[in-house]
Design a protein around this motif. Structure first.
Motif, PDB file in Angstrom:
ATOM      1  N   GLU A   1      82.794-103.431  -3.011  1.00  0.00           N
ATOM      2  CA  GLU A   1      81.673-102.874  -2.268  1.00  0.00           C
ATOM      3  C   GLU A   1      81.027-104.038  -1.519  1.00  0.00           C
ATOM      4  O   GLU A   1      80.711-105.065  -2.108  1.00  0.00           O
ATOM      5  N   VAL A   2      80.880-103.880  -0.217  1.00  0.00           N
ATOM      6  CA  VAL A   2      80.313-104.936   0.620  1.00  0.00           C
ATOM      7  C   VAL A   2      79.021-104.421   1.237  1.00  0.00           C
ATOM      8  O   VAL A   2      78.980-103.318   1.773  1.00  0.00           O
ATOM      9  N   ARG A   3      77.981-105.231   1.159  1.00  0.00           N
ATOM     10  CA  ARG A   3      76.698-104.897   1.775  1.00  0.00           C
ATOM     11  C   ARG A   3      76.536-105.775   3.017  1.00  0.00           C
ATOM     12  O   ARG A   3      76.590-106.999   2.922  1.00  0.00           O
ATOM     13  N   TYR A   4      76.381-105.148   4.170  1.00  0.00           N
ATOM     14  CA  TYR A   4      76.180-105.872   5.424  1.00  0.00           C
ATOM     15  C   TYR A   4      74.709-105.795   5.801  1.00  0.00           C
ATOM     16  O   TYR A   4      74.129-104.706   5.832  1.00  0.00           O
ATOM     17  N   ILE A   5      74.118-106.945   6.086  1.00  0.00           N
ATOM     18  CA  ILE A   5      72.724-106.971   6.519  1.00  0.00           C
ATOM     19  C   ILE A   5      72.611-107.883   7.732  1.00  0.00           C
ATOM     20  O   ILE A   5      73.074-109.024   7.708  1.00  0.00           O
ATOM     21  N   SER A   6      72.007-107.364   8.779  1.00  0.00           N
ATOM     22  CA  SER A   6      71.665-108.154   9.962  1.00  0.00           C
ATOM     23  C   SER A   6      70.151-108.127  10.090  1.00  0.00           C
ATOM     24  O   SER A   6      69.526-107.094   9.867  1.00  0.00           O
ATOM     25  N   PHE A   7      69.574-109.274  10.418  1.00  0.00           N
ATOM     26  CA  PHE A   7      68.134-109.300  10.631  1.00  0.00           C
ATOM     27  C   PHE A   7      67.799-110.330  11.695  1.00  0.00           C
ATOM     28  O   PHE A   7      68.551-111.268  11.947  1.00  0.00           O
ATOM     29  N   MET A   8      66.680-110.121  12.322  1.00  0.00           N
ATOM     30  CA  MET A   8      66.193-111.028  13.350  1.00  0.00           C
ATOM     31  C   MET A   8      65.069-111.848  12.756  1.00  0.00           C
ATOM     32  O   MET A   8      64.045-111.311  12.344  1.00  0.00           O
ATOM     33  N   GLY A   9      65.278-113.150  12.646  1.00  0.00           N
ATOM     34  CA  GLY A   9      64.235-114.052  12.190  1.00  0.00           C
ATOM     35  C   GLY A   9      63.393-114.489  13.372  1.00  0.00           C
ATOM     36  O   GLY A   9      63.561-113.995  14.494  1.00  0.00           O
ATOM     37  N   LYS A  10      62.508-115.433  13.145  1.00  0.00           N
ATOM     38  CA  LYS A  10      61.702-115.961  14.247  1.00  0.00           C
ATOM     39  C   LYS A  10      62.527-116.856  15.158  1.00  0.00           C
ATOM     40  O   LYS A  10      62.191-117.045  16.320  1.00  0.00           O
ATOM     41  N   LEU A  11      63.620-117.404  14.631  1.00  0.00           N
ATOM     42  CA  LEU A  11      64.415-118.372  15.389  1.00  0.00           C
ATOM     43  C   LEU A  11      65.709-117.806  15.953  1.00  0.00           C
ATOM     44  O   LEU A  11      66.157-118.234  17.016  1.00  0.00           O
ATOM     45  N   GLN A  12      66.342-116.885  15.240  1.00  0.00           N
ATOM     46  CA  GLN A  12      67.608-116.329  15.703  1.00  0.00           C
ATOM     47  C   GLN A  12      67.968-115.086  14.893  1.00  0.00           C
ATOM     48  O   GLN A  12      67.285-114.730  13.946  1.00  0.00           O
ATOM     49  N   ARG A  13      69.081-114.460  15.286  1.00  0.00           N
ATOM     50  CA  ARG A  13      69.617-113.313  14.559  1.00  0.00           C
ATOM     51  C   ARG A  13      70.605-113.828  13.506  1.00  0.00           C
ATOM     52  O   ARG A  13      71.345-114.783  13.734  1.00  0.00           O
ATOM     53  N   TYR A  14      70.617-113.161  12.352  1.00  0.00           N
ATOM     54  CA  TYR A  14      71.517-113.524  11.267  1.00  0.00           C
ATOM     55  C   TYR A  14      72.303-112.285  10.842  1.00  0.00           C
ATOM     56  O   TYR A  14      71.739-111.193  10.749  1.00  0.00           O
ATOM     57  N   ASP A  15      73.589-112.453  10.590  1.00  0.00           N
ATOM     58  CA  ASP A  15      74.460-111.372  10.128  1.00  0.00           C
ATOM     59  C   ASP A  15      75.195-111.841   8.878  1.00  0.00           C
ATOM     60  O   ASP A  15      75.939-112.835   8.930  1.00  0.00           O
TER      61      ASP A  15
END
Length: 89
Positions: free
Chosen positions: A16-30
């Motif tokens: 089972e894989v959990r994918y999370i993308s979020f936008m920080g103050k500096l850049q996007r993270y995936d």
């Protein structure tokens, strides 16, 4: 068909894989998160944008320079990642 290599382990598993993308103050993270079967307190974390990974637990997040080194991030970016990981792990 002969092989030049002696296989030590060849195993197929379903994870089972959990994918999370979020936008920080500096850049996007995936990221992709996989639970570790060998140590339930650890998670395999893959940075999908930089193709880098680590196996960590919550207690490892505060190791000085670990996030910076593993994910090749600046100190400020690593702080964003570290704060985020404290919430999701």
């Amino acid at each position: 068909m002969g092989s030049k290599y002696e296989l030590i382990k060849d195993e197929t598993v379903t994870k089972e894989v959990r994918y999370i993308s979020f936008m920080g103050k500096l850049q996007r993270y995936d990221f992709a998160f996989l639970k570790n079967d060998d140590d339930p307190n650890k998670t395999t974390i893959i940075n999908l944008r930089k193709n880098r990974f680590t196996v960590v637990g919550k207690e490892d997040l505060n190791d000085p320079g670990k996030i910076e080194h593993i994910f090749h991030e600046t100190a400020m970016e690593a702080d964003e990642i570290r704060n985020f990981l404290h919430e999701v792990l």
